[in-house]
Enzyme design. Structure first.
Site, PDB file in Angstrom:
ATOM      1  N   GLY A   1     -33.815  11.531 -29.599  1.00 28.47           N
ATOM      2  CA  GLY A   1     -33.678  13.133 -29.726  1.00 28.47           C
ATOM      3  C   GLY A   1     -35.212  13.526 -29.878  1.00 28.47           C
ATOM      4  O   GLY A   1     -36.082  13.024 -30.122  1.00 28.47           O
ATOM      5  N   ALA A   2     -35.119  14.903 -28.826  1.00 34.74           N
ATOM      6  CA  ALA A   2     -36.423  15.163 -28.702  1.00 34.74           C
ATOM      7  C   ALA A   2     -37.389  15.636 -29.724  1.00 34.74           C
ATOM      8  O   ALA A   2     -38.553  15.186 -29.569  1.00 34.74           O
ATOM      9  CB  ALA A   2     -36.139  16.661 -27.885  1.00 34.74           C
TER      10      ALA A   2
ATOM     11  N   GLN B   1     -23.870   8.503 -28.358  1.00 35.39           N
ATOM     12  CA  GLN B   1     -24.752   9.357 -29.411  1.00 35.39           C
ATOM     13  C   GLN B   1     -23.843  10.185 -30.310  1.00 35.39           C
ATOM     14  O   GLN B   1     -23.693  10.547 -31.576  1.00 35.39           O
ATOM     15  CB  GLN B   1     -25.632  10.246 -28.662  1.00 35.39           C
ATOM     16  CG  GLN B   1     -27.224   9.418 -28.341  1.00 35.39           C
ATOM     17  CD  GLN B   1     -27.141   9.188 -26.878  1.00 35.39           C
ATOM     18  OE1 GLN B   1     -25.869   9.170 -26.454  1.00 35.39           O
ATOM     19  NE2 GLN B   1     -28.079   9.093 -26.353  1.00 35.39           N
TER      20      GLN B   1
ATOM     21  N   ASP C   1     -33.577  19.184 -24.637  1.00 38.15           N
ATOM     22  CA  ASP C   1     -34.812  18.020 -24.393  1.00 38.15           C
ATOM     23  C   ASP C   1     -35.751  18.834 -23.732  1.00 38.15           C
ATOM     24  O   ASP C   1     -37.242  18.555 -23.890  1.00 38.15           O
ATOM     25  CB  ASP C   1     -34.408  16.935 -23.717  1.00 38.15           C
ATOM     26  CG  ASP C   1     -33.656  15.989 -24.303  1.00 38.15           C
ATOM     27  OD1 ASP C   1     -32.451  16.263 -24.503  1.00 38.15           O
ATOM     28  OD2 ASP C   1     -34.195  15.185 -25.323  1.00 38.15           O
TER      29      ASP C   1
ATOM     30  N   ASN D   1     -30.671  18.555 -21.202  1.00 39.14           N
ATOM     31  CA  ASN D   1     -30.120  17.848 -22.423  1.00 39.14           C
ATOM     32  C   ASN D   1     -29.308  16.935 -21.816  1.00 39.14           C
ATOM     33  O   ASN D   1     -29.063  16.635 -20.515  1.00 39.14           O
ATOM     34  CB  ASN D   1     -29.282  19.103 -23.203  1.00 39.14           C
ATOM     35  CG  ASN D   1     -28.919  18.653 -24.465  1.00 39.14           C
ATOM     36  OD1 ASN D   1     -29.823  18.046 -25.068  1.00 39.14           O
ATOM     37  ND2 ASN D   1     -27.797  18.618 -24.842  1.00 39.14           N
ATOM     38  N   LYS D   2     -28.686  16.165 -22.957  1.00 41.46           N
ATOM     39  CA  LYS D   2     -28.041  15.116 -22.593  1.00 41.46           C
ATOM     40  C   LYS D   2     -27.000  15.015 -21.368  1.00 41.46           C
ATOM     41  O   LYS D   2     -26.384  16.210 -21.244  1.00 41.46           O
ATOM     42  CB  LYS D   2     -27.325  14.342 -23.816  1.00 41.46           C
ATOM     43  CG  LYS D   2     -26.402  13.241 -23.983  1.00 41.46           C
ATOM     44  CD  LYS D   2     -27.146  12.038 -23.096  1.00 41.46           C
ATOM     45  CE  LYS D   2     -28.219  11.638 -23.974  1.00 41.46           C
ATOM     46  NZ  LYS D   2     -29.247  10.858 -23.096  1.00 41.46           N
TER      47      LYS D   2
END
Ligand code: MRU
Length: 350
Positions: free
Chosen positions: A53-54, A200, A241, A251-252
């Site tokens: 996680g960023a 996640q 991110d 992002n993811k």
């Protein structure tokens, strides 16, 4: 290693000159805290997703450098800075996409460089990294309040990956907005995507929301279209991110297809991220997407789910273009399209 009783989710912490983290690879089956006194262990933890996680890896990188300071045998400031630069490189190279990691490391290096004596620098980088951790929580709470006005009573909110307490020091970004919405007196339900390959969503988001008493339903990633087409989703919120100045959001993996599907169904798609997640220098074409090991895709946990020797493409992140995004929620307010202008304003307000 200690298997502690869980009271509140504090993902990463500095205690007695050690870094304490929840080992997220063990969730949801075991809540295990790991303790590190060597920056190389912190680098490994970032690489292997013990912490992820960023914002959480930004603070972990900072704590890693603080440990490197304590480990250094330097007797002069120059030697200490050189030791810290070496540690910074190792920590920085663990994961390439989330900009918060480089941001956190840079912030600590600047404090070190402006320091005076070896001892003073060692202490000041510990204090600065602890301060960063506390600020992360405050920023998430402010962001949560700013975003909560965008959500209505009885909304069902879809989220992807984990942008919660476990992706930050505590409280979360996207899940922080959901928490703040509930704290403002509104009743909300959450749909969490499973988020293959590392899950996640099912392992972390479902775990932390269930722990906090939210009404959360888990769906396979393949049911995003079904859920939206059947009126099960009012709004979407995800973390980020890296966000570049044009409003392209990294992002993811899978975020892009959720955003496309939301657009198709006229469902607002929000992103929540602190200013430390913005990269105002890079163009979106220049951002490196981390490619991870194929074994994450050819199995689930220890169970093999694909034939041997199959080719795998396993990008950890994707890019969502600004035209699919209804708003970007930050601690300085909500940026709306056109993003180039509104993002610039957020930084001017800083
Ligand atoms: O590979 P991960 O688990 O580090 O990816 C995390 C994400 O993509 C999150 O959505 C992002 O970091 C935002 S966290 C507040």
């Amino acid at each position: 290693m200690a298997d502690n009783t869980f009271t509140s989710l504090r993902t990463v912490e500095w205690k007695n000159n050690k870094v304490i983290m929840i080992d997220q690879t063990k969730l949801p089956n075991q809540l295990v805290f790991v303790e590190y006194d060597d920056f190389n262990q912190v680098a490994d933890a970032i690489r292997t997703l013990v912490v992820r996680g960023a914002p959480a890896i930004g603070v972990s990188g900072a704590f890693g450098l603080a440990l490197a300071g304590l480990q250094s045998k330097a007797t002069t400031k120059d030697q200490l800075i050189s030791d810290l630069e070496k540690a910074k490189k190792i920590l920085f190279e663990t994961r390439p996409t989330a900009v918060n990691l480089g941001w956190g490391l840079e912030k600590i290096m600047n404090v070190a460089i402006s320091g005076t004596t070896v001892e003073q620098i060692k202490q000041s980088i510990i204090s600065e990294s602890k301060k960063m951790a506390e600020e992360d929580i405050e920023i998430n709470k402010t962001m949560g309040k700013n975003g909560s006005v965008l959500f209505d009573n009885n909304d069902t909110i879809m989220t992807h990956c984990n942008a919660g307490a476990l992706a930050t020091v505590a409280y979360g970004t996207a899940l922080g907005v959901i928490r703040a919405t509930r704290e403002s007196g509104k009743n909300v339900k959450v749909i969490a995507t499973e988020t293959r390959p590392v899950q996640q969503g099912s392992r972390l988001t479902a775990f932390e929301l269930k722990h906090d008493g939210f009404d959360v339903s888990l769906i396979p990633d393949t049911a995003v279209g079904y859920s939206m087409a059947n009126g099960l989703v009012d709004k979407v919120i995800v973390g980020a991110d890296r966000i570049v100045k044009t409003g392209h959001v990294f992002n993811k993996i899978g975020t892009y297809q959720v955003a496309v599907m939301a657009k198709q169904h006229g469902i607002p798609f929000y992103v929540a991220a602190p200013l430390s997640t913005f990269d105002m220098k890079s163009n979106h074409e220049d951002v490196i997407i981390e490619m991870r090991n194929g074994t994450e895709v050819t199995g689930i946990g220890d169970k093999k789910t694909a034939p041997d020797d199959i080719n795998v493409i396993n990008p950890a992140f994707d890019m969502t273009p600004p035209e699919l995004i209804s708003g970007i929620i930050t601690e300085k307010g909500v940026a709306k399209p056109p993003y180039e202008e509104s993002i610039k304003k957020l930084f001017q307000a800083n």
